[in-house]
Design a protein around this motif. Structure first.
Motif, PDB file in Angstrom:
ATOM      1  N   PHE A   1       0.852  -1.208   0.000  1.00  0.00           N
ATOM      2  CA  PHE A   1       0.000   0.000   0.000  1.00  0.00           C
ATOM      3  C   PHE A   1       0.880   1.248   0.000  1.00  0.00           C
ATOM      4  CE2 PHE A   1      -2.111  -3.334   2.509  1.00  0.00           C
ATOM      5  CZ  PHE A   1      -3.276  -3.540   1.787  1.00  0.00           C
ATOM      6  N   PRO A   2       1.530   1.510  -1.132  1.00  0.00           N
ATOM      7  CA  PRO A   2       2.473   2.645  -1.133  1.00  0.00           C
ATOM      8  C   PRO A   2       1.795   3.987  -0.825  1.00  0.00           C
ATOM      9  CG  PRO A   2       2.138   1.752  -3.351  1.00  0.00           C
ATOM     10  CD  PRO A   2       1.465   0.812  -2.410  1.00  0.00           C
ATOM     11  N   GLY A   3       0.496   4.072  -1.107  1.00  0.00           N
ATOM     12  CA  GLY A   3      -0.222   5.320  -0.823  1.00  0.00           C
ATOM     13  C   GLY A   3      -0.176   5.674   0.651  1.00  0.00           C
ATOM     14  N   ILE A   4      -0.123   4.652   1.511  1.00  0.00           N
ATOM     15  CA  ILE A   4      -0.097   4.902   2.948  1.00  0.00           C
ATOM     16  C   ILE A   4       1.198   5.608   3.343  1.00  0.00           C
ATOM     17  CG2 ILE A   4      -0.068   3.830   5.226  1.00  0.00           C
ATOM     18  CD1 ILE A   4      -2.720   3.359   4.177  1.00  0.00           C
ATOM     19  N   ARG A   5       2.313   5.096   2.777  1.00  0.00           N
ATOM     20  CA  ARG A   5       3.593   5.731   3.116  1.00  0.00           C
ATOM     21  C   ARG A   5       3.613   7.170   2.606  1.00  0.00           C
ATOM     22  NH1 ARG A   5       8.577   2.304   1.911  1.00  0.00           N
ATOM     23  NH2 ARG A   5       7.386   2.045  -0.005  1.00  0.00           N
ATOM     24  N   ASP A   6       3.087   7.367   1.393  1.00  0.00           N
ATOM     25  CA  ASP A   6       3.041   8.726   0.845  1.00  0.00           C
ATOM     26  C   ASP A   6       2.223   9.634   1.758  1.00  0.00           C
ATOM     27  OD1 ASP A   6       4.450   7.720  -1.224  1.00  0.00           O
ATOM     28  OD2 ASP A   6       2.756   7.618  -2.634  1.00  0.00           O
ATOM     29  N   TYR A   7       1.062   9.106   2.213  1.00  0.00           N
ATOM     30  CA  TYR A   7       0.215   9.912   3.090  1.00  0.00           C
ATOM     31  C   TYR A   7       0.969  10.282   4.366  1.00  0.00           C
ATOM     32  CZ  TYR A   7      -2.977  11.016   6.830  1.00  0.00           C
ATOM     33  OH  TYR A   7      -3.545  11.628   7.899  1.00  0.00           O
ATOM     34  N   MET A   8       1.646   9.295   4.963  1.00  0.00           N
ATOM     35  CA  MET A   8       2.334   9.558   6.225  1.00  0.00           C
ATOM     36  C   MET A   8       3.459  10.563   6.045  1.00  0.00           C
ATOM     37  SD  MET A   8       2.291   5.670   7.755  1.00  0.00           S
ATOM     38  CE  MET A   8       2.594   5.948   9.470  1.00  0.00           C
ATOM     39  N   GLU A   9       4.207  10.414   4.959  1.00  0.00           N
ATOM     40  CA  GLU A   9       5.316  11.342   4.723  1.00  0.00           C
ATOM     41  C   GLU A   9       4.815  12.754   4.435  1.00  0.00           C
ATOM     42  OE1 GLU A   9       8.447  10.864   5.311  1.00  0.00           O
ATOM     43  OE2 GLU A   9       7.945   8.824   5.961  1.00  0.00           O
ATOM     44  N   SER A  10       3.771  12.834   3.601  1.00  0.00           N
ATOM     45  CA  SER A  10       3.300  14.179   3.245  1.00  0.00           C
ATOM     46  C   SER A  10       2.634  14.856   4.451  1.00  0.00           C
ATOM     47  CB  SER A  10       2.343  14.124   2.048  1.00  0.00           C
ATOM     48  OG  SER A  10       1.195  13.376   2.375  1.00  0.00           O
ATOM     49  N   THR A  11       1.994  14.045   5.289  1.00  0.00           N
ATOM     50  CA  THR A  11       1.372  14.630   6.488  1.00  0.00           C
ATOM     51  C   THR A  11       2.450  15.183   7.424  1.00  0.00           C
ATOM     52  OG1 THR A  11      -0.457  13.066   6.319  1.00  0.00           O
ATOM     53  CG2 THR A  11      -0.168  14.180   8.429  1.00  0.00           C
TER      54      THR A  11
END
Length: 984
Positions: free
Chosen positions: A847-857
């Motif tokens: 779920f790469p979107g999760i990592r992106d979300y966490m990093e961007s947040t």
DNA sequence: GTCCGACCGTA
DNA sequence: TTACGGTCGGACG
């Protein structure tokens, strides 16, 4: 002047006072010079004169004059020395405006008329008569009832603020008598503001009725003996002379000697340069623009006119010597501000941006000092009415109630404070008791207005839709007032405004906000009531002290409001406040007010069972430990377990003690040790007993026989509510022993409880904000989300999946929401840190979107210092840039969690706000009782259950709409039963 | 009498 | 690994 001409006479003095109170305060941006009334005055003149050029408007002026009072020393004083003797000094920030308004009049090229020894009203009466005799029409720009006696078919009045024409029918409608009888009516009723005596006990209604019956005042006085009502007859006979004097006072003098004739009022062309020069001095930017356009003058080429602040002899109080108090620029009272968001708010002050306004407001507020000795104590109804009138006129009032209890469901009102402007506040003592006295605790202190009279007088103000009521923690005030039959509205809450602006930046209590924003330390409540054994309730506090404390609180509330409210606009948080916070006040208040029924017998029986079981385990523990120790003391238990018995100790707490957490004891029990198991069991039983079965009955309200929790609206950083006294958001559910407590929460006979809860709302929000296709799809298909996660991660088919595999995936899913770390996940699953780290890497791969979300947040939080929910609510994390890696990491995890937890919290708030209207619309009587983060509990009659459930589900499932269209559907499960355990 | 930490109940 | 509030023991004054 001739037939066909139209004379406009502006009551300049009347206008100043009305504008001052009705319009939002305004100060000149560059130096804080108060100019609110001047601004209103210029805008009004502009409008009247613009219409003069507009031929489509029928009543256009050909002649125009502005009339002022010269001083209060008029011929009326000779008739009656007390005339206007009760007038207090005009407000300090109004004084410089008297002169400015005269300058404004001249800048508009209009005659500015005043005459020593006469009031503006007499000059107006004289000019109106002259114009009418010349065959012209007259319009008096005023709404003052004193001028209504002048209305004829040719003379009418115009209320510029309400844009309302006042003719003969309007006078009759308002007062019940035609204009020519207004003098007699006023002679009978008198006028408290001008100190015209009248006849006691006769108000406008009675006066109109008497004049209808007897024709006029002379007839009435001559035949007063015929009046049937004894008291009224006696009063009229006794005070007949007073009425005759009153008639002289209210009769306007139509033959005032004049220096300027009406022919000189002929309307002159506008002098654009002169007008713009003055407007520039005042810094009325939008008017400058309009004036430049209308007159074709280049405004940028014009210098501001030199400002002369004149000492104007317009005395409005007996003891004011205006000449000694000329305003000087820069020394004007600083406590003047624009009222953003008030119901009487006007368009704009011409300030550049909301941020500028917020900034200038801050500067102004900080410049105003606190003076506790200036607060008033209100001890009689007449004074109270004066304050109420003032609040009505200003459209804004801050208030605070003092009670004898923190519980609004039991509190009795001890007193009430009001503030109408910074520094202007008063306290109304109501139920102060003498400290000593007999066994009953002393009687009521003298000179307090009876409670029912206070509420009777306040009710119209507190329910007036054009007056904004401000409090710090309005839900408490709402509840207290509602118990006195008052439906408080409209409202603002400074605590909630602060919460919307600064959630995560510390407490939103009044004292801390006062210190933070106003640089002032208010009187401490504890210093008044004492503490501990020697503490008293507020009704025992001396009224003088109580006045200082209570009025200061109202004053602070008003100042905080002026300071913080504009920041909502500047920060773009108005809709969060107005849609998610403010409307929830009455909703939560009603939930608290309703309470929930709790069965004492069930709890008592459970308590007995728990006591027995715990006692049995206690004996076994003493046996195993070999001594009698305090099982409830983790310190003592740790010493026994890891010292005396030599069990392998796990971690230590930060105070150096052995940790005896349930998790650790469970692990030891799994290794075959007997004692840790017993301790865990004992703790569970005693926890249930002390926190729930023993404590809950103490919260049953003796009056309502129900339990009323209190919801904190501004306690969490994420937007969740919290519940306390008692906390009904942590009633056990996990274990079967604990669940029994829920059977004590019951519906009234003939009713059912309905529990409706969101399924997986936080994971759904995560799927939406992080845009995870697999999650979105799984929710759309309605499949088991944790099984899907496990299947994706471990390649295990969903069908016949081992429960342990699913359990791990579930723990990871929750971990994600909490801002996962390998350390935390390892702890949760009792697996090595390396293994947990591998799980997380696998998850991010799938779920790469999760990592992106966490990093961007995290990046967003670092950049802005806060994160946002999908509805724009902010949660601040000041430690996100901390140099301490632990603090920083903690803030990062919290920042990742906040948009998810907070968005879910926002969704259920929206559902709650809409729930009552939806139920009403469907003609259903269900009452919302409790909120437990993703669950709502209702009580409703058995017969309506079936119809109610779909309505509740509909509101909850569509709560995000239309603001946000979620990428996943929201699912709500609902069930009805006789108690909470079965309904859940 | 007041405060804080440990622990544990909920979502 | 997030967000809370209540109870208890124990240390502090």
């Amino acid at each position: 002047m001739k037939k066909g001409d139209h004379l406009f006479l502006v009551d300049g003095s009347g206008y100043i006072f009305r504008a001052y109170h009705a319009l939002p305060p305004l100060t000149r941006k560059s130096d804080g010079l108060p100019v609110g009334a001047v601004s209103g005055f210029c805008n009004m003149l502009w409008k009247l004169l613009r219409e003069a050029r507009d031929t489509s408007v029928r009543d256009t002026p050909t002649h125009f004059a502005v009339i002022f009072d010269y001083s209060s020393h008029t011929f009326r004083k000779q008739i009656y020395p007390e005339y206007k003797a009760n007038r207090s000094a005009p407000p300090e920030d109004l004084i410089p405006q008297f002169g400015l308004i005269r300058q404004a009049t001249k800048a508009f090229n209009l005659p500015c008329i005043e005459k020593e020894g006469f009031e503006a009203d007499d000059l107006i009466a004289t000019y109106a008569r002259m114009a009418e005799e010349a065959g012209a029409e007259v319009t008096i720009i005023s709404s003052d009832k004193d001028l209504m006696q002048l209305v004829t078919p040719n003379v009418s009045m115009y209320d510029s603020m309400k844009d309302k024409q006042i003719g003969i029918p309007d006078v009759i409608e308002k007062w019940g008598v035609p204009p020519e009888k207004m003098i007699d009516l006023q002679a009978l009723t008198g006028d408290s503001t001008d100190n015209v005596p009248g006849i006691p006990g006769i108000g406008p209604k009675t006066a109109a009725q008497l004049l209808e019956e007897f024709g006029d005042l002379d007839q009435l006085l001559a035949r007063a003996g015929e009046i049937k009502q004894q008291k009224r007859r006696e009063n009229i006979l006794q005070y007949a002379e007073q009425a005759r004097i009153s008639r002289q006072l209210v009769t306007l003098k139509k033959d005032t000697p004049i220096d300027v004739g009406i022919e000189d009022f002929s309307l002159e062309p506008q002098d654009g340069r002169k007008l713009i020069a003055f407007l520039k001095t005042m810094e009325f930017n939008s008017l400058i623009k309009r004036a430049a356009e209308a007159t074709g003058v280049d405004a940028s080429a014009i210098q501001p006119a030199p400002l002369k602040i004149e000492a104007v002899a317009e005395a409005h109080g007996p003891d004011v010597d205006i000449a000694s108090a000329p305003a000087t620029i820069g020394e004007a009272s600083p406590a003047i501000n624009l009222a953003v968001g008030s119901p009487k708010q006007s368009a704009s002050n011409g300030a550049a941006t909301p941020a500028d306004l917020a900034k200038s407001r801050t500067d102004e507020i900080l410049a105003a000092k606190f003076d506790r000795s200036a607060y008033a104590t209100i001890r009689d109804m007449a004074t109270l009415q004066v304050w109420i009138d003032e609040a009505m006129a200003s459209g804004i009032v801050a208030f605070d109630t003092e009670t004898n209890s923190a519980d609004p469901m039991q509190a009795e009102v001890v007193g009430l404070s009001l503030a109408t402007r910074p520094g202007r506040a008063a306290y109304i003592p109501i139920n102060h008791k003498s400290g000593d006295g007999d066994l009953l605790g002393g009687g009521l202190v003298e000179h307090q207005i009876p409670e029912q009279d206070v509420f009777r007088l306040l009710k119209p103000l507190l329910e007036d839709r054009s007056v904004l009521k401000i409090a710090h923690s309005m839900k408490y005030e709402w509840l207290v007032m509602h118990r006195h039959g008052i439906d408080l509205h409209p409202v603002d809450d400074t605590m909630l405004i602060s919460y919307v602006l600064d959630a995560g930046e510390g407490s939103h209590g009044m004292d801390s906000l006062c210190d933070r924003w106003l640089g002032h330390t208010p009187l401490a409540y504890k210093d008044l009531i004492g503490s501990g054994k020697s503490s008293v309730t507020f009704d025992k506090v001396a009224i003088e002290r109580a006045t200082e404390y209570a009025a200061e609180d109202a004053d602070i509330t008003l100042r905080l409001w002026r300071l913080l409210k504009p920041r909502l606009v500047a920060d773009g948080l108005v809709s969060v406040y107005e849609r998610l916070e403010r409307p929830l006040i009455p909703v939560l208040a009603r939930m608290e007010e309703r309470g929930i029924s709790v069965d004492r017998q069930i709890l008592s029986r459970l308590s007995g069972d728990l006591a027995q079981s715990a006692a049995a385990i206690e004996e076994e523990i003493y046996q195993l430990a070999g001594e009698k120790i305090n099982i409830g003391s983790p310190k003592q238990m740790g010493d026994i377990l890891f010292g005396k018995m030599g069990l392998p100790g796990g971690s230590k707490t930060k105070t150096g003690q052995w940790s005896t957490s349930a998790q650790l004891l469970e692990d030891l029990a799994a290794e075959g040790h007997e004692l840790p198991r017993k301790i865990v069991d004992w703790r569970q039983l005693t926890k249930l007993k002390s926190t729930y079965t023993d404590a809950l009955p103490g919260y049953i309200n003796p009056r309502t026989k129900r339990v009323h929790t209190s919801y904190a609206m501004a306690a969490t950083s994420t937007g969740r509510l919290s519940s306390s006294e008692p906390n009904l958001q942590n009633i056990p559910v996990r274990t079967s022993e604990g669940r029994k407590i829920r059977t004590a929460f019951i519906a009234e006979p003939g009713n059912k409880l309905i529990s409706a809860d969101y399924s997986q709302i936080e994971l759904r929000v995560l799927a939406h904000v992080a845009e995870i296709p697999q999650l979105t799809q799984a929710f759309a298909d309605g499949i088991d989300i944790h099984a899907m996660t496990a299947s994706e991660m471990f390649g295990v088919p969903v069908k016949d999946m081992p429960s342990e595999v699913r359990r791990r995936a579930k723990a990871i899913n929750f971990g994600i929401i909490y801002g996962i770390s390998a350390f935390g996940l390892a702890n949760q699953l009792s697996i090595p840190r390396e293994e947990a780290g591998q799980y997380i890497r696998t998850y991010f791969d799938r779920f790469p979107g999760i990592r992106d979300y966490m990093e961007s947040t995290k990046a967003f939080a670092r950049q802005h210092g806060y994160v946002e929910t999908i509805f724009g609510r902010r949660a601040h994390y000041p430690e996100i840039r901390s140099s301490n890696p632990q603090h920083r990491a903690f803030s990062e995890r919290a920042a990742i969690n906040a948009p998810i937890q907070g968005s879910a919290a926002d969704i259920i708030r929206r559902a709650m706000v809409r729930m009552e209207p939806a139920l009403n619309e469907a003609k259903l009587s269900a009452r919302m009782l409790l909120q437990v983060h993703d669950e709502l509990i209702f009580e409703t009659s058995e017969v309506e259950v079936e119809a109610t459930i779909p309505v509740i589900q509909d509101v909850m499932q569509n709560a995000a709409m239309p603001a946000i269209s979620l990428a996943v559907p929201l699912q709500v499960d609902a069930r009805a039963a006789n108690n909470w355990e079965e309904a859940h």
